[in-house]
Every structure is written in C-alpha cells, then in structure tokens.
Design a protein around this motif. Structure first.
Motif, PDB file in Angstrom:
ATOM      1  N   ALA A 162      -1.537  -4.088   5.021  1.00 37.64           N
ATOM      2  CA  ALA A 162      -1.928  -4.249   3.612  1.00 37.64           C
ATOM      3  C   ALA A 162      -3.410  -3.950   3.416  1.00 37.64           C
ATOM      4  CB  ALA A 162      -1.607  -5.661   3.144  1.00 37.64           C
ATOM      5  N   HIS A 163      -4.245  -4.409   4.368  1.00 37.56           N
ATOM      6  CA  HIS A 163      -5.689  -4.177   4.261  1.00 37.56           C
ATOM      7  C   HIS A 163      -6.003  -2.686   4.326  1.00 37.56           C
ATOM      8  CE1 HIS A 163      -9.994  -4.727   4.809  1.00 37.56           C
ATOM      9  NE2 HIS A 163      -9.927  -3.964   5.893  1.00 37.56           N
ATOM     10  N   GLN A 164      -5.400  -1.977   5.294  1.00 35.75           N
ATOM     11  CA  GLN A 164      -5.646  -0.539   5.412  1.00 35.75           C
ATOM     12  C   GLN A 164      -5.158   0.203   4.177  1.00 35.75           C
ATOM     13  OE1 GLN A 164      -7.958  -0.416   7.908  1.00 35.75           O
ATOM     14  NE2 GLN A 164      -6.964   1.398   8.710  1.00 35.75           N
ATOM     15  N   ALA A 165      -4.005  -0.234   3.643  1.00 39.27           N
ATOM     16  CA  ALA A 165      -3.474   0.413   2.432  1.00 39.27           C
ATOM     17  C   ALA A 165      -4.413   0.222   1.254  1.00 39.27           C
ATOM     18  CB  ALA A 165      -2.084  -0.140   2.106  1.00 39.27           C
ATOM     19  N   SER A 166      -5.018  -0.967   1.138  1.00 39.32           N
ATOM     20  CA  SER A 166      -5.952  -1.190   0.027  1.00 39.32           C
ATOM     21  C   SER A 166      -7.222  -0.352   0.208  1.00 39.32           C
ATOM     22  CB  SER A 166      -6.301  -2.679  -0.110  1.00 39.32           C
ATOM     23  OG  SER A 166      -7.155  -3.111   0.917  1.00 39.32           O
ATOM     24  N   CYS A 167      -7.643  -0.136   1.466  1.00 36.35           N
ATOM     25  CA  CYS A 167      -8.804   0.725   1.723  1.00 36.35           C
ATOM     26  C   CYS A 167      -8.484   2.172   1.349  1.00 36.35           C
ATOM     27  CB  CYS A 167      -9.215   0.637   3.194  1.00 36.35           C
ATOM     28  SG  CYS A 167      -9.880  -0.971   3.687  1.00 36.35           S
ATOM     29  N   MET A 168      -7.269   2.611   1.682  1.00 36.96           N
ATOM     30  CA  MET A 168      -6.843   3.955   1.301  1.00 36.96           C
ATOM     31  C   MET A 168      -6.766   4.092  -0.214  1.00 36.96           C
ATOM     32  SD  MET A 168      -3.891   4.568   4.164  1.00 36.96           S
ATOM     33  CE  MET A 168      -3.276   6.095   3.450  1.00 36.96           C
ATOM     34  N   THR A 169      -6.262   3.044  -0.868  1.00 38.95           N
ATOM     35  CA  THR A 169      -6.160   3.061  -2.331  1.00 38.95           C
ATOM     36  C   THR A 169      -7.540   3.157  -2.957  1.00 38.95           C
ATOM     37  OG1 THR A 169      -4.112   1.783  -2.248  1.00 38.95           O
ATOM     38  CG2 THR A 169      -5.294   1.806  -4.344  1.00 38.95           C
ATOM     39  N   LEU A 289       1.837   1.060  -7.282  1.00 37.99           N
ATOM     40  CA  LEU A 289       2.667   2.145  -6.753  1.00 37.99           C
ATOM     41  C   LEU A 289       1.888   2.977  -5.731  1.00 37.99           C
ATOM     42  CD1 LEU A 289       4.480   3.392  -9.987  1.00 37.99           C
ATOM     43  CD2 LEU A 289       5.567   2.333  -7.997  1.00 37.99           C
ATOM     44  N   LEU A 290       0.615   3.222  -6.018  1.00 33.63           N
ATOM     45  CA  LEU A 290      -0.232   3.959  -5.083  1.00 33.63           C
ATOM     46  C   LEU A 290      -0.401   3.166  -3.791  1.00 33.63           C
ATOM     47  CD1 LEU A 290      -2.117   6.282  -4.359  1.00 33.63           C
ATOM     48  CD2 LEU A 290      -3.926   5.127  -5.645  1.00 33.63           C
ATOM     49  N   GLN A 291      -0.616   1.858  -3.930  1.00 33.54           N
ATOM     50  CA  GLN A 291      -0.772   1.003  -2.744  1.00 33.54           C
ATOM     51  C   GLN A 291       0.497   1.030  -1.896  1.00 33.54           C
ATOM     52  OE1 GLN A 291      -3.598  -1.443  -2.716  1.00 33.54           O
ATOM     53  NE2 GLN A 291      -2.932  -2.946  -1.223  1.00 33.54           N
ATOM     54  N   ASN A 294       0.763   4.259  -0.009  1.00 34.01           N
ATOM     55  CA  ASN A 294      -0.159   4.271   1.125  1.00 34.01           C
ATOM     56  C   ASN A 294       0.371   3.430   2.281  1.00 34.01           C
ATOM     57  OD1 ASN A 294      -2.084   6.001   0.030  1.00 34.01           O
ATOM     58  ND2 ASN A 294      -3.187   4.356  -0.993  1.00 34.01           N
ATOM     59  N   ARG A 295       0.984   2.300   1.962  1.00 28.60           N
ATOM     60  CA  ARG A 295       1.598   1.468   3.012  1.00 28.60           C
ATOM     61  C   ARG A 295       2.697   2.239   3.734  1.00 28.60           C
ATOM     62  NH1 ARG A 295       1.731  -4.846   1.866  1.00 28.60           N
ATOM     63  NH2 ARG A 295       3.283  -4.702   3.496  1.00 28.60           N
ATOM     64  N   GLY A 302       2.719   4.838  12.113  1.00 31.50           N
ATOM     65  CA  GLY A 302       2.699   3.798  13.137  1.00 31.50           C
ATOM     66  C   GLY A 302       1.438   2.963  13.136  1.00 31.50           C
ATOM     67  N   ILE A 303       0.682   2.994  12.031  1.00 34.34           N
ATOM     68  CA  ILE A 303      -0.569   2.230  11.928  1.00 34.34           C
ATOM     69  C   ILE A 303      -0.271   0.948  11.160  1.00 34.34           C
ATOM     70  CG2 ILE A 303      -2.967   2.264  11.127  1.00 34.34           C
ATOM     71  CD1 ILE A 303      -2.696   5.388  11.205  1.00 34.34           C
ATOM     72  N   THR A 304       0.173  -0.079  11.868  1.00 33.64           N
ATOM     73  CA  THR A 304       0.593  -1.304  11.191  1.00 33.64           C
ATOM     74  C   THR A 304      -0.121  -2.548  11.697  1.00 33.64           C
ATOM     75  OG1 THR A 304       2.418  -1.594  12.757  1.00 33.64           O
ATOM     76  CG2 THR A 304       2.893  -0.384  10.720  1.00 33.64           C
ATOM     77  N   MET A 305      -0.837  -2.451  12.803  1.00 36.77           N
ATOM     78  CA  MET A 305      -1.500  -3.646  13.328  1.00 36.77           C
ATOM     79  C   MET A 305      -2.842  -3.279  13.946  1.00 36.77           C
ATOM     80  SD  MET A 305       0.840  -4.381  16.704  1.00 36.77           S
ATOM     81  CE  MET A 305       2.323  -4.477  15.717  1.00 36.77           C
ATOM     82  N   VAL A 306      -3.681  -4.296  14.097  1.00 37.75           N
ATOM     83  CA  VAL A 306      -4.999  -4.085  14.682  1.00 37.75           C
ATOM     84  C   VAL A 306      -4.829  -3.741  16.154  1.00 37.75           C
ATOM     85  CG1 VAL A 306      -7.270  -5.071  15.080  1.00 37.75           C
ATOM     86  CG2 VAL A 306      -5.942  -5.800  13.114  1.00 37.75           C
TER      87      VAL A 306
END
Length: 556
Positions: A162-169, A289-291, A294-295, A302-306
């Motif tokens: 979710a954090h990475q998706a918000s950064c992409m958004t 929808l954009l977020q 991006n998710r 495969g980018i889902t965890m730290v």
C-alpha cells in the motif's frame, strides 16, 4: 478536561459546525488559536470516522498496556516489526511523551497484527499525543484511523504494498500537476521514484511542527487526498526556489528534504495551504482507482514486501537499460525521459519493441498484428525532415474491433501526444472543472468513424467530423480504468477522442483536427491542433514517415 503533562493547557469546547464549515475553519487555521479547542475537535472528528465494528478503544489499551508493561520499563520491549527502518519523529514531546508514544506503538503492534509496514504511524501518534487527554485516548483515536473502512479512502497505509502504491500514485500526480518540477527532477536524478518515495516524510517528518499540525487539521477532515495536494504544493514551491544549474551534481532527494525542513524561509503555512487547495485534483474515487491500478502492477512485479534490496531502493523503476536499449529514433537517455512521463505502474516494466517499419514493413495490418495484446503502447515517429513526435496510448489496439465496421474512438485520459521534448495531455487534466458542466446522458452519442477522419491522399489531408465518441462498455468484473471517460460529465465528446484505428489508417486525438493521423501504408501523416489534447501541430503539418516504432512493456 485535564491536559496531559507533556502538553499542558486548559480546554475549550468547540461549537457544533457542519462539515463544510469545519473544512473551511481547518483550512484557515481557526483551531490553531487554542490547543484545547483543537484537542476537542480532533476527538470529535475521529469518533465520527466510519470504522470496523470491533475496534480497540481506550479501555482495551489500558488492559493491554497493563498486561504488557506492568512495572517493566518500556525500553525492555522492542518496537513493532512494521516500524523497522522507519524514522521516529517526536515533535517536541518530553521524555514522558516519548515513552507514551512508544507504548502506544507497541500496543498497536499487539492489537493490529495485520499491519506489516507503516512509516507514517509514529508521526501521527506523536502529533495526536499533543492533543489527547492521555495516552489511552490517543490510542483509541489512532485505532479508529487505522480501522477506517470508508469507501475509496484511507487514512493510514498498513503494508509495504500500500505504501509503495501511494508513492507511485504521488509520482503520477506530480507528473500531471507539477510538470516543471517533474521535468527538473527527471533531468537531474537517476531515479525519480526514489525522490517521490519520500513524499509522506516531507509532510510528517521534515515539515516543522507548526506546519505539520496544520496539515493534520485538514487531513482528519479530508483524508489522504489532501496530503497529495499539500505535497504537490511543496513540490511546486521547490521548483520556484531552485534552478537546474543549482541542482547539478546535487543529491536532489536530500536537497528536497532540507528545503521542506526550512519551508518557513520560503512560504507561510497559510499560503502553502492556499496553494495546495488551488490544485485541481480529480475525485477521491478516481485517485483510488489509480492507487488500485498501482497496487496491481506492484503485485504483478512481485514487489509486495520490504526486502533488503528495497530498503536500499534498488532502482527497479529504472526500466530503460542505458547499456542495452536500442532504437532507430531515440537515444536511451531520451527514452528514459519518455519513460518518466508514463504512469508509474507501467514504468516498472522495461520497454519492448513491438513494431518497427524498418523491420516489419509498412503494412497497417502487420502494425495491428504486432501491437494487439499489449496495453499500453508508446508510438514513436521520425519524419523524413528529421523531426520526432509520438504518443502514449493507454489501450490495446484490439479495442478498435469492438464497434464492428464503424469502429470508433477508445482509450482513456492517460493518453498523451508529444513533439520533440514536450507532451500534451488530455485537456481535462489541467482543467478538470470543465468536465462537470453537462449531464451524463450526453455521453451516449454515436462514435465518429475513423474512415471519415482519414484521407487516402499522399499528403495525408483529413476531413473533420462533428459526430461524437462513445466510451467502450466495461467488461464485467474488471477494475474500472483510471480516467475512463464514463467517469466524467464532459461538455463535448470531441474532447475525448483519444485513439482510433481502421483499415484506412490510425487517428490519435480529435475535435477540430487530429493530433496525429497516419494512412494505411504508414507512409504519409498529418498533425494539427485538436480539442482532446489542446496541442499545437507536433511537427510539420503534412509529413512523410521515415521511421516508425511501437514500444510495449515487458510483462505488463
């Protein structure tokens, strides 16, 4: 109401106000006049947040804190794993306040085991502690923000995904709403996403306390969308304050953080918020929808965890391989600039050459055969005069078949056209207010036939059509695309003519002219102003194609 010992001040009870008036008061800083007034408003607002039925409250906190800590020191308990590598701003809390902050975060980790990554949480708890009766009330309030279940909105990202998706958004929004700043960052930083990945830290780590708390005021009322607005305003202000020459050889990420820390030297908090609310974003649902898109892209990659590589920010967004990229039209550096313009979820993937007229010939049918099944695509053209232009096309070319023989326009508002080094996006990105004037019923008109927009003459002259476009019906069970036409109340159908294809040729952009059109032999083309993108001609109006390439996205 007694104030906690780490804050201290008498409380005042706020008057009951309708939501619209509360938003106005928050934006204008009315609550900043009294710590106690702000404390009461915070508590009342958070109690009204829609959240899950079973949400831990102050009573649960007292029980769990007593069980966890008893007479033991807080320092004997490690912080939750979801805070590993995250900063811990304390916002002027004294030692007792810092201990309360840690206790609350440990209890959050105990009672919300689904949280796996949440770098914003310490800052929010620290700010909220300043305006809470005690740590139990603070815990109860932060729990409601964590457990919020309001549609199309969230307060706190709770996973790395979710954090990475918000950064992409945020990167997507910066690309659209701060083009000058984005261009500056793209030209001076090797990894643009690495810069944008700090956007939340600008607000809730780098901003001084008196700015951050004003951000928190409006955030409680308006949700995450307001954070995007304020971060965009900071980015715009940064662009006003620096030049390309000053940034040469500079670590732009560190420079931006230092700029935000010293924001008081550049703009007052009132002026910053005024500029933020002057930025016309799309609706909360559209951003959601954009977020979600991006998710989905991150999950596919495969980018889902730290991971250790992620904490070092390995440049997984640097999809254009500078050593191995090869094009007959653009250099690797030029392609990297193009890649910085496209939506973040696609720039995760390296470019893949789908069609080249030098290798695949000048057949339109071959063009379609090579490009179908890929979404989106980037079209690049070099004319016999040496001019370069092109387009980013958001939809699969196979969409042209859905309207039968009278194929119409399709695509979404993410399409854009480009001359040499600029781009022209959908007209409503810069003027979203224009899309609210007309009833939705006017969106159901016949689509213009591409054949009527193309000419078979070698010069590529085309005729205009006053027939209007109709959006493609949505496939059942599929997430609605970001900037799909049906989401908007458009004043004119000619402003949503993104892309079209037939046996006679292809058209990109329409209304009063076509931004780009090519004939069936992919040999002659024409470019002119159109209403969809409000663009000037992308090159000489009538041109002959020397080279044409279409690029897709590997694994997209």
């Amino acid at each position: 109401v007694q104030s906690p010992s780490w804050c201290g001040e008498a409380a005042l009870t706020p008057s009951c106000k309708p939501l619209k008036e509360l938003k106005k008061l928050a934006r204008e800083g009315y609550w900043a006049t009294s710590r106690a007034l702000r404390a009461q408003v915070y508590h009342q607002l958070i109690q009204q947040v829609s959240c899950r039925l079973v949400t831990p409250d102050a009573l649960v906190y007292r029980d769990v804190a007593n069980r966890l800590f008893g007479k033991l020191s807080v320092s004997s308990h490690p912080l939750p794993e979801f805070l590993e590598g995250c900063s811990m701003p304390t916002y002027c809390l004294n030692l007792e306040g810092v201990m309360a902050l840690k206790k609350i975060l440990i209890c959050v980790g105990n009672l919300f085991p689904d949280i796996t990554y949440s770098p914003i949480l310490p800052s929010l708890v620290a700010l909220l502690l300043h305006y809470s009766e005690d740590e139990a009330q603070c815990f109860g309030n932060i729990s409601r923000l964590i457990a919020s279940n309001a549609p199309h909105t969230s307060y706190i990202d709770q996973s790395f995904l979710a954090h990475q998706a918000s950064c992409m958004t945020f990167g997507d929004l910066a690309n659209k709403h701060c083009p000058a700043a984005h261009k500056l960052i793209a030209s001076t930083s090797e990894n643009v996403f690495e810069v944008y990945s700090e956007w939340l830290s600008w607000l809730f780590h780098n901003l001084p306390f008196n700015y951050a708390i004003r951000v928190f005021d409006v955030y409680l009322l308006e949700g995450q969308k307001v954070l995007y607005r304020i971060a965009l305003a900071l980015l715009k202000q940064y662009r006003f304050s620096v030049t390309s020459a000053e940034l040469e050889g500079t670590d732009i990420k560190a420079d931006l953080q230092a700029f935000v820390q010293n924001i008081a030297e550049h703009v007052t908090v009132d002026k910053l918020l005024e500029r933020a609310f002057g930025i016309r974003l799309f609706s909360r649902k559209e951003i959601w929808l954009l977020q979600m898109a991006n998710r989905k892209a991150l999950m596919e990659r495969g980018i889902t965890m730290v991971q250790s590589s992620m904490t070092k920010r390995e440049p997984f967004h640097l999809a254009v391989d500078m050593q191995n990229f090869s094009s007959t039209i653009v250099t690797a550096q030029e392609m990297r600039i193009v890649w910085s313009w496209i939506p973040e979820r696609f720039s995760l993937f390296p470019p893949l050459l789908l069609f080249s007229n030098s290798e695949d010939g000048c057949s339109l049918q071959r063009f379609y055969a090579c490009c179908e099944g890929y979404e989106p695509t980037v079209l690049l053209i070099k004319t016999t005069e040496g001019e370069v232009c092109g387009a980013f096309l958001s939809s699969d070319w196979s969409e042209r078949k859905k309207s039968g023989a009278t194929s119409g326009f399709f695509g979404t508002g993410e399409c854009f056209v480009r001359p040499e080094t600029e781009r022209y996006e959908w007209v409503f990105i810069k003027k979203p207010e224009l899309a609210k004037a007309v009833p939705r019923s006017r969106q159901q008109s016949p689509s213009p036939s591409p054949a009527s927009l193309l000419s078979s003459s070698p010069e590529g002259h085309s005729t205009s059509s006053n027939r209007l476009t109709v959006p493609t019906p949505q496939r059942k069970g599929r997430l609605s695309p970001f900037l799909a036409i049906r989401h908007f109340l458009l004043p004119s159908k000619t402003a949503s003519m993104f892309m079209s294809g037939s046996r006679e040729g292809i058209v990109i952009g329409g209304g009063g002219g076509q931004a780009l059109s090519l004939d069936a032999n992919l040999l002659w083309g024409r470019t002119e102003h159109c209403e969809t993108f409000d663009n000037p001609p992308l090159c000489q109006e009538n041109f002959k194609v020397q080279l044409l390439e279409v690029w897709g996205f590997q694994n997209a």
